[in-house]
Write an enzyme that holds these catalytic residues in place. Sequence first.
Site, PDB file in Angstrom:
ATOM      1  N   ARG A  95       0.849  -1.173   0.021  1.00 34.56           N
ATOM      2  CA  ARG A  95       0.126  -0.026  -0.091  1.00 34.56           C
ATOM      3  C   ARG A  95       0.959   1.289   0.056  1.00 34.56           C
ATOM      4  O   ARG A  95       1.957   1.321   0.622  1.00 34.56           O
ATOM      5  CB  ARG A  95      -0.782   0.303   1.163  1.00 34.56           C
ATOM      6  CG  ARG A  95      -2.096  -1.063   1.251  1.00 34.56           C
ATOM      7  CD  ARG A  95      -3.077  -0.871   2.335  1.00 34.56           C
ATOM      8  NE  ARG A  95      -4.102   0.127   1.978  1.00 34.56           N
ATOM      9  CZ  ARG A  95      -4.877   0.676   2.707  1.00 34.56           C
ATOM     10  NH1 ARG A  95      -4.823   0.189   4.148  1.00 34.56           N
ATOM     11  NH2 ARG A  95      -5.857   1.424   2.365  1.00 34.56           N
ATOM     12  N   ASP A 250      -2.665   9.293   7.627  1.00 32.46           N
ATOM     13  CA  ASP A 250      -1.813   8.159   6.950  1.00 32.46           C
ATOM     14  C   ASP A 250      -0.384   8.880   6.609  1.00 32.46           C
ATOM     15  O   ASP A 250       0.522   7.991   6.498  1.00 32.46           O
ATOM     16  CB  ASP A 250      -2.204   7.410   5.751  1.00 32.46           C
ATOM     17  CG  ASP A 250      -3.312   6.570   6.206  1.00 32.46           C
ATOM     18  OD1 ASP A 250      -4.737   7.086   6.653  1.00 32.46           O
ATOM     19  OD2 ASP A 250      -3.369   5.447   6.408  1.00 32.46           O
TER      20      ASP A 250
HETATM   21  O1  MRU Z   1      -7.602   2.283   4.203  1.00 35.51           O
HETATM   22  P1  MRU Z   1      -7.524   2.172   6.075  1.00 35.51           P
HETATM   23  O2  MRU Z   1      -8.575   1.599   6.567  1.00 35.51           O
HETATM   24  O3  MRU Z   1      -6.139   1.665   6.302  1.00 35.51           O
HETATM   25  O4  MRU Z   1      -7.345   3.812   6.270  1.00 35.51           O
HETATM   26  C1  MRU Z   1      -7.165   4.207   7.727  1.00 35.51           C
HETATM   27  C2  MRU Z   1      -7.251   5.516   7.945  1.00 35.51           C
HETATM   28  O5  MRU Z   1      -7.383   6.513   6.900  1.00 35.51           O
HETATM   29  C3  MRU Z   1      -6.866   5.890   9.264  1.00 35.51           C
HETATM   30  O6  MRU Z   1      -7.621   7.056   9.700  1.00 35.51           O
HETATM   31  C4  MRU Z   1      -5.456   6.135   9.566  1.00 35.51           C
HETATM   32  O7  MRU Z   1      -4.571   4.962   9.027  1.00 35.51           O
HETATM   33  C5  MRU Z   1      -5.085   6.256  10.924  1.00 35.51           C
HETATM   34  S1  MRU Z   1      -5.235   5.114  11.895  1.00 35.51           S
HETATM   35  C6  MRU Z   1      -4.498   5.486  13.346  1.00 35.51           C
END
Ligand code: MRU
Length: 352
Positions: A95, A250
């Site tokens: 990812r 992220d």
């Molecule tokens: O696609 P995901 O479910 O991995 O996205 C997660 C998010 O956007 C969260 O808000 C981010 O990773 C922060 S988690 C503490």
Amino acid sequence: MKSILDYETVDYDRDLNIVKIIDQTKLPSDIQIEELTTSQQVWDAIYLLKVRGAPAIGVAAAFGLAMLACQIETTDLDEFERELISKKDFINSSRPTAVNLSWALGRIMDRYREVKNRLIKEENIDISIIKNTLLDEAYKIKEEDILVCRSIGEYGLSLLKPGDGILTHCNAGQLATCKYGTATAPIYLGHEKGYGFHVFADETRPLLQGARLTAFELSSAGVDVTLICDNMAASVMAKGKVNAVLVGCDRVAANGDTANKIGTLMTAVLAKHYNIPFYVCAPTSTIDMTAETGADIVIEQRDVKEVSHMWYKEPMTAENVKIYNPAFDVTDGSLITGFITEKGIFKSPKEM
Ligand code: MRU
């Protein structure tokens, strides 16, 4: 009875050398622990969002790489290093947006170089020492994640008052970390102290992390949580029910632009309109000073069937309809009231 919060989001069995994760694609109806033993399984678990959320992805990747290192059968250091790098590159390709993935893999590789240089100096090339050191480092990353989240919780709680309405987007909860979560950490700590928060969880189309994960984990803890569709956020804000927005992230660029789950930008724009503070809960491992602005952040594009087919008995769009499915958006730093980190609350990464 055991609740979802009693399970480890990511764990490692040192006797069997396997990574263990909660398969989050099955939640909330089924709590299943999945065992990962191969690089493809680690890659798939991250790509398919069985393990997701920036910090949890980092911990899973670190354990994954350390586990794969333990499986390398050679006494030749150069060969070991070549294999280790190729496994690291493979996991890193799962990812693109959450910086914690490359950050955690980088920590394992830094530890590798450190121990390698020490062993060369001591003229004692024992690969089992290297393998154990890498595993220890992965455990350290997990333990640190718990401390970081706890600290974010304490700083975050200092901004809130009893009875507050809090809106959150996606899942930046315990399921996205190893304990407490980031955006949920102040909520859990406040809940323990009887703050009586009212939480609104955006469902978070298309993958429903808010509905399936955030509402599930908060309600399991006894927090007063109300699930809303993403397009209802303006309505609850307009009614004065939201005192603060708390979200995770992220990747945060040096100027404060922040990539987080698609829909975060919309929530930040609304919060600005209604004069509601908008906080990003950010472990400093999620800050990427090499990205100057949000324009430098790669946004993951995902399978369009997540929009048209997933969750529906029949496709909910006509065939050939064009679909756009970015997994994240970038919130302009100017819309962010503050970053709640484990080191304190800051207006911008440059102040940290
Ligand atoms: O696609 P995901 O479910 O991995 O996205 C997660 C998010 O956007 C969260 O808000 C981010 O990773 C922060 S988690 C503490």
